[in-house]
Design an enzyme around this catalytic site. Structure first.
Site, PDB file in Angstrom:
ATOM      1  N   ALA A  60       0.780  -1.508   0.218  1.00  0.00           N
ATOM      2  CA  ALA A  60      -0.118   0.209  -0.230  1.00  0.00           C
ATOM      3  C   ALA A  60       0.873   1.025   0.154  1.00  0.00           C
ATOM      4  O   ALA A  60       1.902   1.282   0.611  1.00  0.00           O
ATOM      5  CB  ALA A  60      -0.637  -0.217   1.399  1.00  0.00           C
ATOM      6  N   THR A 101      -7.463  -0.388   6.207  1.00  0.00           N
ATOM      7  CA  THR A 101      -7.330   0.372   7.368  1.00  0.00           C
ATOM      8  C   THR A 101      -8.490   1.134   8.262  1.00  0.00           C
ATOM      9  O   THR A 101      -9.241   0.422   7.342  1.00  0.00           O
ATOM     10  CB  THR A 101      -5.982   1.276   6.897  1.00  0.00           C
ATOM     11  OG1 THR A 101      -6.398   2.208   7.580  1.00  0.00           O
ATOM     12  CG2 THR A 101      -7.231   1.882   5.783  1.00  0.00           C
ATOM     13  N   TYR A 125      -5.912   9.135   1.593  1.00  0.00           N
ATOM     14  CA  TYR A 125      -4.893   7.739   2.254  1.00  0.00           C
ATOM     15  C   TYR A 125      -6.637   7.197   2.019  1.00  0.00           C
ATOM     16  O   TYR A 125      -6.591   5.494   1.684  1.00  0.00           O
ATOM     17  CB  TYR A 125      -4.332   7.640   2.990  1.00  0.00           C
ATOM     18  CG  TYR A 125      -3.806   6.393   4.122  1.00  0.00           C
ATOM     19  CD1 TYR A 125      -3.688   5.165   3.049  1.00  0.00           C
ATOM     20  CD2 TYR A 125      -3.935   6.083   5.377  1.00  0.00           C
ATOM     21  CE1 TYR A 125      -3.196   4.158   3.555  1.00  0.00           C
ATOM     22  CE2 TYR A 125      -4.276   4.679   5.610  1.00  0.00           C
ATOM     23  CZ  TYR A 125      -3.112   3.350   4.866  1.00  0.00           C
ATOM     24  OH  TYR A 125      -3.069   2.504   5.725  1.00  0.00           O
TER      25      TYR A 125
END
Length: 193
Positions: A60, A101, A125
């Site tokens: 990532a 996440t 993100y």
């Protein structure tokens, strides 16, 4: 079982590989030099050659500040890369385990988040990781998405050059007082878990 781990030299990936190896699984370690997940041809070529039962994606673009500076690249890696993995895993009939996440949430909930909570990312993100989840959910045939938070382990984070525990130990040696954020609540994830 034959398992391909993408991002195998990262903080999480290296411990994931070790755990599978301890289980006597055959582990194929894939890093940037081996596979470029933003390139569908690279993904197809490598994964078809490897032909793993399970593909674990720990790769990532996760440095939050760099994602803000370069949102297109962040989307390519975290979004399109996930899409590419889902497409090719379908073709070769591999299960995809994708690490996501807690940044897909806004942090406003006063209780721990659960899988069915509505995501509301606050930054590039989180948005790009959520887009990767959506690609996998809409394309994938056999997949698992794991949302983790505050990863820590023995190995340093490649993007930041350290791990949390070693950073705190070093700072405690260098300073009389170590200051850390006290407004953030997370459930840290040990890489071996």
């Amino acid at each position: 079982m034959k398992i391909a781990v993408i991002g195998a030299n990262g903080q999480l990936g290296s411990d994931v590989c070790n755990c599978f190896l301890k289980n006597d699984d055959e582990v194929i370690k894939l890093n940037h030099d081996d596979i470029e997940i933003v390139n569908i041809d690279s993904v197809a070529s490598i994964l078809k050659q490897v032909n793993a039962d399970i593909v674990v994606n720990t790769a990532a673009m996760h440095n939050v500040e760099k994602c803000e500076e370069n949102p297109v690249r962040s989307f390519e890696v975290n979004g399109i890369g996930s899409r590419n993995l889902a497409l090719i895993c379908n073709e070769i009939k591999s299960k995809l385990v994708h690490i996501s996440t807690d940044y897909v949430f806004d942090g406003e909930k006063k209780q721990p988040y659960i899988e069915s909570d509505r995501p509301n990312p606050l930054n590039v993100y989180g948005n790009t990781k959520l887009s990767g989840e959506h690609f996998i959910e809409s394309i994938g045939n056999q997949f698992y998405i794991l949302r983790v938070s505050a990863i820590y382990g023995k190995n340093p984070c490649r993007a930041k050059g350290n791990n949390f525990v070693n950073l705190m130990l070093r700072l405690s040696d260098e300073r009389d007082e170590v200051r850390v954020v006290d407004t953030e609540y997370v459930s840290p994830t040990f890489t071996e878990n």
